[in-house]
Write a protein that holds these residues in place. Structure first.
Motif, PDB file in Angstrom:
ATOM      1  N   SER A 238      47.538  34.122  33.228  1.00 61.17           N
ATOM      2  CA  SER A 238      48.809  33.451  32.961  1.00 61.17           C
ATOM      3  C   SER A 238      49.750  34.432  32.299  1.00 61.17           C
ATOM      4  N   PRO A 239      50.962  34.616  32.881  1.00 64.93           N
ATOM      5  CA  PRO A 239      51.904  35.549  32.276  1.00 64.93           C
ATOM      6  C   PRO A 239      52.428  35.055  30.937  1.00 64.93           C
TER       7      PRO A 239
ATOM      8  N   ARG B 206      51.123  29.117  26.984  1.00 63.55           N
ATOM      9  CA  ARG B 206      49.881  28.496  27.448  1.00 63.55           C
ATOM     10  C   ARG B 206      48.970  28.131  26.276  1.00 63.55           C
ATOM     11  N   VAL B 207      48.897  29.011  25.273  1.00 64.64           N
ATOM     12  CA  VAL B 207      48.062  28.726  24.096  1.00 64.64           C
ATOM     13  C   VAL B 207      48.587  27.519  23.349  1.00 64.64           C
ATOM     14  N   LEU B 208      49.905  27.415  23.238  1.00 65.34           N
ATOM     15  CA  LEU B 208      50.479  26.249  22.562  1.00 65.34           C
ATOM     16  C   LEU B 208      50.141  24.963  23.310  1.00 65.34           C
ATOM     17  N   LEU B 209      50.178  25.022  24.646  1.00 64.30           N
ATOM     18  CA  LEU B 209      49.818  23.838  25.431  1.00 64.30           C
ATOM     19  C   LEU B 209      48.342  23.488  25.246  1.00 64.30           C
ATOM     20  N   TRP B 210      47.488  24.506  25.115  1.00 74.33           N
ATOM     21  CA  TRP B 210      46.069  24.232  24.863  1.00 74.33           C
ATOM     22  C   TRP B 210      45.879  23.547  23.513  1.00 74.33           C
ATOM     23  N   LEU B 211      46.540  24.121  22.491  1.00 75.33           N
ATOM     24  CA  LEU B 211      46.374  23.563  21.150  1.00 75.33           C
ATOM     25  C   LEU B 211      46.934  22.153  21.051  1.00 75.33           C
ATOM     26  N   ALA B 212      47.979  21.878  21.809  1.00 71.46           N
ATOM     27  CA  ALA B 212      48.569  20.536  21.786  1.00 71.46           C
ATOM     28  C   ALA B 212      47.751  19.536  22.580  1.00 71.46           C
ATOM     29  N   GLY B 213      46.819  20.046  23.402  1.00 74.87           N
ATOM     30  CA  GLY B 213      46.006  19.143  24.210  1.00 74.87           C
ATOM     31  C   GLY B 213      46.687  18.691  25.488  1.00 74.87           C
ATOM     32  N   ILE B 214      47.820  19.299  25.845  1.00 76.25           N
ATOM     33  CA  ILE B 214      48.537  18.913  27.052  1.00 76.25           C
ATOM     34  C   ILE B 214      47.899  19.549  28.279  1.00 76.25           C
ATOM     35  N   SER B 215      47.555  20.825  28.163  1.00 77.96           N
ATOM     36  CA  SER B 215      46.963  21.560  29.275  1.00 77.96           C
ATOM     37  C   SER B 215      45.510  21.882  28.958  1.00 77.96           C
TER      38      SER B 215
ATOM     39  N   GLN C  44      36.590  29.103  33.055  1.00 76.83           N
ATOM     40  CA  GLN C  44      36.108  30.477  33.001  1.00 76.83           C
ATOM     41  C   GLN C  44      36.458  31.137  31.675  1.00 76.83           C
ATOM     42  N   PHE C  45      37.652  30.860  31.157  1.00 80.35           N
ATOM     43  CA  PHE C  45      38.052  31.408  29.857  1.00 80.35           C
ATOM     44  C   PHE C  45      37.170  30.859  28.744  1.00 80.35           C
ATOM     45  N   THR C  46      36.845  29.589  28.829  1.00 76.70           N
ATOM     46  CA  THR C  46      35.938  28.991  27.844  1.00 76.70           C
ATOM     47  C   THR C  46      34.571  29.647  27.900  1.00 76.70           C
ATOM     48  N   TYR C  47      34.097  29.890  29.121  1.00 77.44           N
ATOM     49  CA  TYR C  47      32.776  30.508  29.297  1.00 77.44           C
ATOM     50  C   TYR C  47      32.762  31.954  28.806  1.00 77.44           C
TER      51      TYR C  47
END
Length: 377
Positions: free
Chosen positions: A290-291, A296-305, A310-313
């Protein structure tokens, strides 16, 4: 006759004052000689120790210079590994005293002529002067344990005064950390080995191993027909996502086919042929690409995305596992090594001191598993 008597009386009167003066001088010298030691003893008795009634010092048998690692978990070993004994002379004459350490337990006696805190010295204290005798423990070389003794100050006539000394030495934190890590690794391996899913797969693998000699004894045609199915089951069982409950019916069917082929080889069933042709697993999920990584990290932390699998693994699981194990290691060492009481002489008890750390490391997997199950909200 009278003249001689008069002369004799005159000489007698002349010698009498001289005799009295000599007698007085002799008595004065004797009195001075008797009073001098008494006065010296009195002056020596006026020297007093100022400070605590017992000198307590703490240290560690460190492997590194500066003892920084042990000091991280037990700051007392670097903060209180020095002490000062203060002597005050309240007399009117200078007093010379020699410091001596007298051991009072077996561990201190084993040091021989040395002392736990290095060489001592002789010092002269002037009238009204206050002198300090610094004591410092070395950062290594002393076995873990409690050293007790008396720090005495002796003059020309023997020991004048003393103060009890207690020195507590613990082993290096390196061994405590190593023990905790060994326990953690063993606990992790035990958890992986005795996991219910792993045990079920091992039981199924053992069953396949028992079928292999029977398969090898079949005729060429039956063996060529059933061997691909056997290899497929073993390969699928070795996969991380294998489910023993799903594969067990297929293993039982293969077992029945091998037994039947040993008696009268029947034609291959459609069910087994269908089982041999397994659906090809999907390719690995694409990794994190992801560019706009910040967004993207903010969306992860917010629980939206959702976080890519694979990144988790590749990153999240290994990093969080290492952080959890590191935190547990620090907590265990702080509890067993950096505390008070028996921790002040950690290592002196041998295996008994390390057993608690080892068992804590084994139990770390259960603690980490409990932490992973905690949900907020």
């Amino acid at each position: 006759m009278r003249q001689d008597l008069g002369v004799s009386r005159r000489f007698g009167r002349a010698r009498h004052p001289l005799a009295i003066a000599g007698l007085l001088a002799t008595l004065l010298l004797c009195a001075t000689g008797a009073i001098a030691p008494a006065r010296a003893a009195a002056d020596a008795a006026t020297v007093k120790i100022q400070g605590p009634a017992v000198v307590r010092m703490f240290g560690a048998n460190c492997l590194s210079a500066g003892c920084w690692l042990s000091g991280l978990f037990a700051p007392i070993v670097v903060r209180e590994n020095t002490a000062v004994v203060t002597l005050a002379n309240g007399g009117s004459t200078a007093v010379t005293l020699t410091a001596r350490f007298t051991p009072t337990n077996g561990l201190a006696v084993a040091l021989g002529d040395t002392t736990p805190f290095g060489a001592l010295k002789t010092m002269t204290i002037a009238p009204g002067e206050i002198r300090a005798l610094p004591l410092s423990l070395p950062n290594g070389g002393l076995q873990a344990g409690l050293y007790t003794g008396e720090l005495g100050f002796a003059g020309a006539d023997g020991k004048v005064l003393s103060v009890p000394v207690e020195v507590r030495i613990r082993s290096s934190a390196v061994w405590a950390l190593f023990t905790a890590l060994c326990g953690i690794v063993l606990g992790r391996l035990a958890q992986l080995t005795y996991d219910p899913r792993t045990v079920a797969r091992l039981q199924l693998l053992d069953r396949l191993n028992e079928l292999e000699p029977g398969l090898a004894s079949l005729p060429g045609g039956d063996q060529a027909r059933l061997k691909p199915l056997f290899d497929s089951l073993r390969r699928r069982l070795a996969e991380r996502s294998a489910d023993a409950a799903t594969l067990q019916p297929e293993v039982e069917a293969l077992e029945a086919q091998i037994e039947a082929a040993r008696r009268a080889p029947p034609p291959a069933t459609a069910q087994l042929d269908a089982g041999a042709e397994q659906v090809q697993p999907a390719g690995p999920a694409p990794g994190f690409r992801s560019p706009g990584i910040g967004r993207r990290v903010l969306l992860w932390l917010a629980g939206i995305s959702p976080v890519p699998l694979q990144f988790t693994y590749d990153w999240l699981l290994p990093v969080f596992t290492l952080l959890t194990l590191a935190a547990l290691t620090i907590v265990f060492v702080l509890q067993q090594y950096g505390g008070s009481g028996t921790a002040e002489t950690f290592g002196a008890g041998g295996l008994a001191d390390y057993a608690g750390l080892f068992l804590a490391g084994i139990a770390s997997e259960a603690i980490a598993g409990g932490l992973r199950k905690v949900k907020l909200g």
